[in-house]
Scaffold this motif. Structure first.
Motif, PDB file in Angstrom:
ATOM      1  N   ARG A 134       0.830  -1.206   0.000  1.00  0.00           N
ATOM      2  CA  ARG A 134       0.000   0.000   0.000  1.00  0.00           C
ATOM      3  C   ARG A 134       0.869   1.262   0.000  1.00  0.00           C
ATOM      4  O   ARG A 134       0.587   2.222  -0.713  1.00  0.00           O
ATOM      5  CB  ARG A 134      -0.936   0.014   1.213  1.00  0.00           C
ATOM      6  CG  ARG A 134      -2.234  -0.735   0.989  1.00  0.00           C
ATOM      7  CD  ARG A 134      -3.251  -0.438   2.081  1.00  0.00           C
ATOM      8  NE  ARG A 134      -2.890  -1.008   3.368  1.00  0.00           N
ATOM      9  CZ  ARG A 134      -3.122  -2.259   3.750  1.00  0.00           C
ATOM     10  NH1 ARG A 134      -3.715  -3.087   2.917  1.00  0.00           N
ATOM     11  NH2 ARG A 134      -2.764  -2.688   4.933  1.00  0.00           N
ATOM     12  N   GLN A 135       1.943   1.239   0.796  1.00  0.00           N
ATOM     13  CA  GLN A 135       2.843   2.398   0.838  1.00  0.00           C
ATOM     14  C   GLN A 135       3.495   2.631  -0.519  1.00  0.00           C
ATOM     15  O   GLN A 135       3.587   3.769  -0.992  1.00  0.00           O
ATOM     16  CB  GLN A 135       3.922   2.194   1.908  1.00  0.00           C
ATOM     17  CG  GLN A 135       3.419   2.224   3.322  1.00  0.00           C
ATOM     18  CD  GLN A 135       4.496   1.818   4.316  1.00  0.00           C
ATOM     19  OE1 GLN A 135       5.575   1.361   3.944  1.00  0.00           O
ATOM     20  NE2 GLN A 135       4.187   1.963   5.600  1.00  0.00           N
ATOM     21  N   LEU A 136       3.942   1.552  -1.145  1.00  0.00           N
ATOM     22  CA  LEU A 136       4.578   1.679  -2.458  1.00  0.00           C
ATOM     23  C   LEU A 136       3.584   2.159  -3.509  1.00  0.00           C
ATOM     24  O   LEU A 136       3.935   2.964  -4.380  1.00  0.00           O
ATOM     25  CB  LEU A 136       5.212   0.349  -2.870  1.00  0.00           C
ATOM     26  CG  LEU A 136       6.421  -0.073  -2.048  1.00  0.00           C
ATOM     27  CD1 LEU A 136       6.862  -1.479  -2.430  1.00  0.00           C
ATOM     28  CD2 LEU A 136       7.569   0.904  -2.222  1.00  0.00           C
ATOM     29  N   ASP A 137       2.351   1.674  -3.431  1.00  0.00           N
ATOM     30  CA  ASP A 137       1.323   2.155  -4.358  1.00  0.00           C
ATOM     31  C   ASP A 137       1.078   3.644  -4.166  1.00  0.00           C
ATOM     32  O   ASP A 137       0.927   4.387  -5.141  1.00  0.00           O
ATOM     33  CB  ASP A 137       0.018   1.384  -4.159  1.00  0.00           C
ATOM     34  CG  ASP A 137       0.027   0.017  -4.828  1.00  0.00           C
ATOM     35  OD1 ASP A 137       0.858  -0.196  -5.738  1.00  0.00           O
ATOM     36  OD2 ASP A 137      -0.805  -0.832  -4.434  1.00  0.00           O
ATOM     37  N   ASP A 138       1.038   4.096  -2.913  1.00  0.00           N
ATOM     38  CA  ASP A 138       0.851   5.525  -2.648  1.00  0.00           C
ATOM     39  C   ASP A 138       2.008   6.340  -3.214  1.00  0.00           C
ATOM     40  O   ASP A 138       1.803   7.395  -3.821  1.00  0.00           O
ATOM     41  CB  ASP A 138       0.722   5.781  -1.142  1.00  0.00           C
ATOM     42  CG  ASP A 138      -0.579   5.247  -0.564  1.00  0.00           C
ATOM     43  OD1 ASP A 138      -1.513   4.958  -1.346  1.00  0.00           O
ATOM     44  OD2 ASP A 138      -0.650   5.107   0.677  1.00  0.00           O
ATOM     45  N   GLN A 139       3.236   5.838  -3.036  1.00  0.00           N
ATOM     46  CA  GLN A 139       4.407   6.535  -3.573  1.00  0.00           C
ATOM     47  C   GLN A 139       4.349   6.579  -5.099  1.00  0.00           C
ATOM     48  O   GLN A 139       4.665   7.597  -5.715  1.00  0.00           O
ATOM     49  CB  GLN A 139       5.694   5.851  -3.121  1.00  0.00           C
ATOM     50  CG  GLN A 139       5.996   6.018  -1.657  1.00  0.00           C
ATOM     51  CD  GLN A 139       7.221   5.228  -1.228  1.00  0.00           C
ATOM     52  OE1 GLN A 139       7.820   4.496  -2.000  1.00  0.00           O
ATOM     53  NE2 GLN A 139       7.586   5.369   0.039  1.00  0.00           N
ATOM     54  N   LYS A 140       3.933   5.462  -5.705  1.00  0.00           N
ATOM     55  CA  LYS A 140       3.828   5.408  -7.163  1.00  0.00           C
ATOM     56  C   LYS A 140       2.796   6.407  -7.661  1.00  0.00           C
ATOM     57  O   LYS A 140       3.036   7.138  -8.627  1.00  0.00           O
ATOM     58  CB  LYS A 140       3.445   4.002  -7.604  1.00  0.00           C
ATOM     59  CG  LYS A 140       3.230   3.849  -9.088  1.00  0.00           C
ATOM     60  CD  LYS A 140       2.741   2.469  -9.411  1.00  0.00           C
ATOM     61  CE  LYS A 140       2.223   2.395 -10.821  1.00  0.00           C
ATOM     62  NZ  LYS A 140       1.530   1.142 -11.088  1.00  0.00           N
ATOM     63  N   ASN A 141       1.641   6.449  -7.000  1.00  0.00           N
ATOM     64  CA  ASN A 141       0.589   7.385  -7.411  1.00  0.00           C
ATOM     65  C   ASN A 141       1.057   8.831  -7.283  1.00  0.00           C
ATOM     66  O   ASN A 141       0.792   9.653  -8.155  1.00  0.00           O
ATOM     67  CB  ASN A 141      -0.681   7.149  -6.598  1.00  0.00           C
ATOM     68  CG  ASN A 141      -1.346   5.837  -6.936  1.00  0.00           C
ATOM     69  OD1 ASN A 141      -1.170   5.309  -8.032  1.00  0.00           O
ATOM     70  ND2 ASN A 141      -2.096   5.293  -6.000  1.00  0.00           N
ATOM     71  N   LEU A 142       1.774   9.132  -6.213  1.00  0.00           N
ATOM     72  CA  LEU A 142       2.303  10.481  -6.035  1.00  0.00           C
ATOM     73  C   LEU A 142       3.304  10.819  -7.136  1.00  0.00           C
ATOM     74  O   LEU A 142       3.265  11.918  -7.706  1.00  0.00           O
ATOM     75  CB  LEU A 142       2.963  10.608  -4.657  1.00  0.00           C
ATOM     76  CG  LEU A 142       3.540  11.967  -4.297  1.00  0.00           C
ATOM     77  CD1 LEU A 142       2.442  13.028  -4.299  1.00  0.00           C
ATOM     78  CD2 LEU A 142       4.217  11.913  -2.943  1.00  0.00           C
ATOM     79  N   ALA A 143       4.162   9.867  -7.456  1.00  0.00           N
ATOM     80  CA  ALA A 143       5.150  10.090  -8.515  1.00  0.00           C
ATOM     81  C   ALA A 143       4.463  10.289  -9.864  1.00  0.00           C
ATOM     82  O   ALA A 143       4.868  11.152 -10.648  1.00  0.00           O
ATOM     83  CB  ALA A 143       6.126   8.920  -8.586  1.00  0.00           C
TER      84      ALA A 143
END
Length: 88
Positions: free
Chosen positions: A23-32
């Protein structure tokens, strides 16, 4: 013999930790991805940037140069689909 009950709990705890990390990585990906979209939008609004027609003309011209053509083929081999997965 069945595994001790504590091992099942350890596996579940590990899975939960992995789900949280995902979930954290998905959030980082979405932000990027949002930042990339903003940068692209900002770049397209800047005056004096080349149009897509200019880029296409430059690309076609560079493919007439043997060194640029070799580089394009090499990049296609590196970045493209693996040979074993290609159709035909």
């Amino acid at each position: 013999a069945p595994a001790p009950a504590g091992i099942g709990q350890e596996v579940l705890a590990r899975q939960r930790a992995l789900e949280e990390r995902l979930r954290q990585l998905d959030d980082q990906k979405n932000l990027a991805m949002k930042k990339v979209a903003e940068l692209r939008r900002a770049a397209s609004l800047k005056p004096g940037t080349a149009s897509s027609g200019d880029a296409t003309t430059g690309l076609v011209a560079s493919l007439h140069d043997p060194a640029s053509l070799r580089k394009a083929i090499l990049l296609n081999e590196i970045l493209g689909k693996p040979v074993a997965l290609r159709q035909g």
